[in-house]
Design a protein around this motif. Structure first.
Motif, PDB file in Angstrom:
ATOM      1  N   VAL A  11       4.470  -0.437  10.632  1.00  0.00           N
ATOM      2  CA  VAL A  11       5.107  -0.268   9.334  1.00  0.00           C
ATOM      3  C   VAL A  11       4.286   0.743   8.550  1.00  0.00           C
ATOM      4  N   SER A  12       4.945   1.751   8.047  1.00  0.00           N
ATOM      5  CA  SER A  12       4.269   2.776   7.248  1.00  0.00           C
ATOM      6  C   SER A  12       3.803   2.169   5.930  1.00  0.00           C
ATOM      7  N   THR A  13       2.649   2.612   5.450  1.00  0.00           N
ATOM      8  CA  THR A  13       2.169   2.109   4.149  1.00  0.00           C
ATOM      9  C   THR A  13       3.130   2.494   3.029  1.00  0.00           C
ATOM     10  N   ASN A  14       3.915   3.561   3.217  1.00  0.00           N
ATOM     11  CA  ASN A  14       4.930   3.932   2.224  1.00  0.00           C
ATOM     12  C   ASN A  14       6.052   2.909   2.154  1.00  0.00           C
ATOM     13  N   GLU A  15       6.285   2.202   3.251  1.00  0.00           N
ATOM     14  CA  GLU A  15       7.342   1.192   3.320  1.00  0.00           C
ATOM     15  C   GLU A  15       6.849  -0.193   2.918  1.00  0.00           C
ATOM     16  N   LEU A  16       5.530  -0.380   2.878  1.00  0.00           N
ATOM     17  CA  LEU A  16       4.940  -1.705   2.677  1.00  0.00           C
ATOM     18  C   LEU A  16       5.105  -2.214   1.246  1.00  0.00           C
ATOM     19  N   LYS A  17       5.500  -3.474   1.139  1.00  0.00           N
ATOM     20  CA  LYS A  17       5.492  -4.168  -0.154  1.00  0.00           C
ATOM     21  C   LYS A  17       4.292  -5.105  -0.199  1.00  0.00           C
ATOM     22  N   SER A  18       4.084  -5.913   0.865  1.00  0.00           N
ATOM     23  CA  SER A  18       2.950  -6.838   0.882  1.00  0.00           C
ATOM     24  C   SER A  18       2.644  -7.306   2.296  1.00  0.00           C
ATOM     25  N   ILE A  19       1.418  -7.807   2.451  1.00  0.00           N
ATOM     26  CA  ILE A  19       0.984  -8.479   3.677  1.00  0.00           C
ATOM     27  C   ILE A  19       0.411  -9.817   3.251  1.00  0.00           C
ATOM     28  N   SER A  20       0.884 -10.883   3.873  1.00  0.00           N
ATOM     29  CA  SER A  20       0.331 -12.210   3.583  1.00  0.00           C
ATOM     30  C   SER A  20       0.020 -12.896   4.905  1.00  0.00           C
ATOM     31  N   VAL A  21      -0.940 -13.802   4.861  1.00  0.00           N
ATOM     32  CA  VAL A  21      -1.366 -14.501   6.069  1.00  0.00           C
ATOM     33  C   VAL A  21      -1.366 -15.997   5.814  1.00  0.00           C
ATOM     34  N   VAL A  22      -0.782 -16.736   6.746  1.00  0.00           N
ATOM     35  CA  VAL A  22      -0.850 -18.194   6.717  1.00  0.00           C
ATOM     36  C   VAL A  22      -1.674 -18.616   7.925  1.00  0.00           C
TER      37      VAL A  22
END
Length: 182
Positions: A11-22
């Motif tokens: 995923v391009s950083t331009n497309e990124l909204k968020s990253i979350s980890v469970v």
């Protein structure tokens, strides 16, 4: 296991909204890094995990590195249609969710380490395909808010000190040391 690297997800950083980890352990925090636009050309990152300290200063450089590691998965194909339990993917240690600005969401499952310890097994949520990916992915997925804190350098006059004590508020780490002069 194939020796050839394939792109499983990128995923391009331009497309990124968020990253979350469970994390598998329910007592562990759920880190989340979101991208914010500072103008139409550049962007920055903010830490929004459930262990966020509103008084802390978080490093955008550390978050940028975190994002660059966790948005792209080049991996070696291992197997398909197997028992995911064998690879620790039936109940993964970490579930990394990548959300894009258009609302698309991808979840990457990280399971057991490979026998050589250099990689971990991974798959995309809902897929029966199993891959091995660099262990660094697991290391970054394990980050907590303390790992994103800005580093601070203190300018101290050591000539008048007898004792130094350091207490980190985020996790209660406490160290006391006597100063010894030669």
């Amino acid at each position: 296991e194939s020796e050839e690297q394939v792109s499983v997800l990128s995923v391009s950083t331009n497309e990124l909204k968020s990253i979350s980890v469970v994390m598998k352990d329910p007592d562990m925090p759920h880190p989340k890094v979101s991208r914010i636009s500072t103008d139409n050309v550049s962007y920055d990152y903010v830490y929004e995990g459930d262990d966020k300290d509103p008084t802390a200063s978080y490093s955008t450089d550390k978050m940028s590195t975190y994002v660059s590691v966790l948005v792209s998965y080049s991996a070696k194909f291992v197997s398909e249609g197997v028992d995911l339990k064998e690879y620790g993917l039936d109940e993964p240690s970490y579930k990394v969710t990548i959300e894009t600005v258009d609302g698309t969401s991808y979840t990457v499952n990280l399971g057991n380490r490979t026998p050589d310890g250099l990689s971990v097994y991974m798959n995309l949520d809902g897929s029966a395909q199993v891959y091995s990916v660099a262990y660094a992915k697991l290391s970054y997925a394990a980050y907590k808010s303390v790992d994103f804190l800005e580093s601070q350098i203190l300018d101290l006059d050591y000539s008048n000190m007898d004792t130094v004590r350091f207490i980190r508020k985020t996790d209660g780490f406490d160290v006391t040391a006597d100063v010894i002069y030669d």
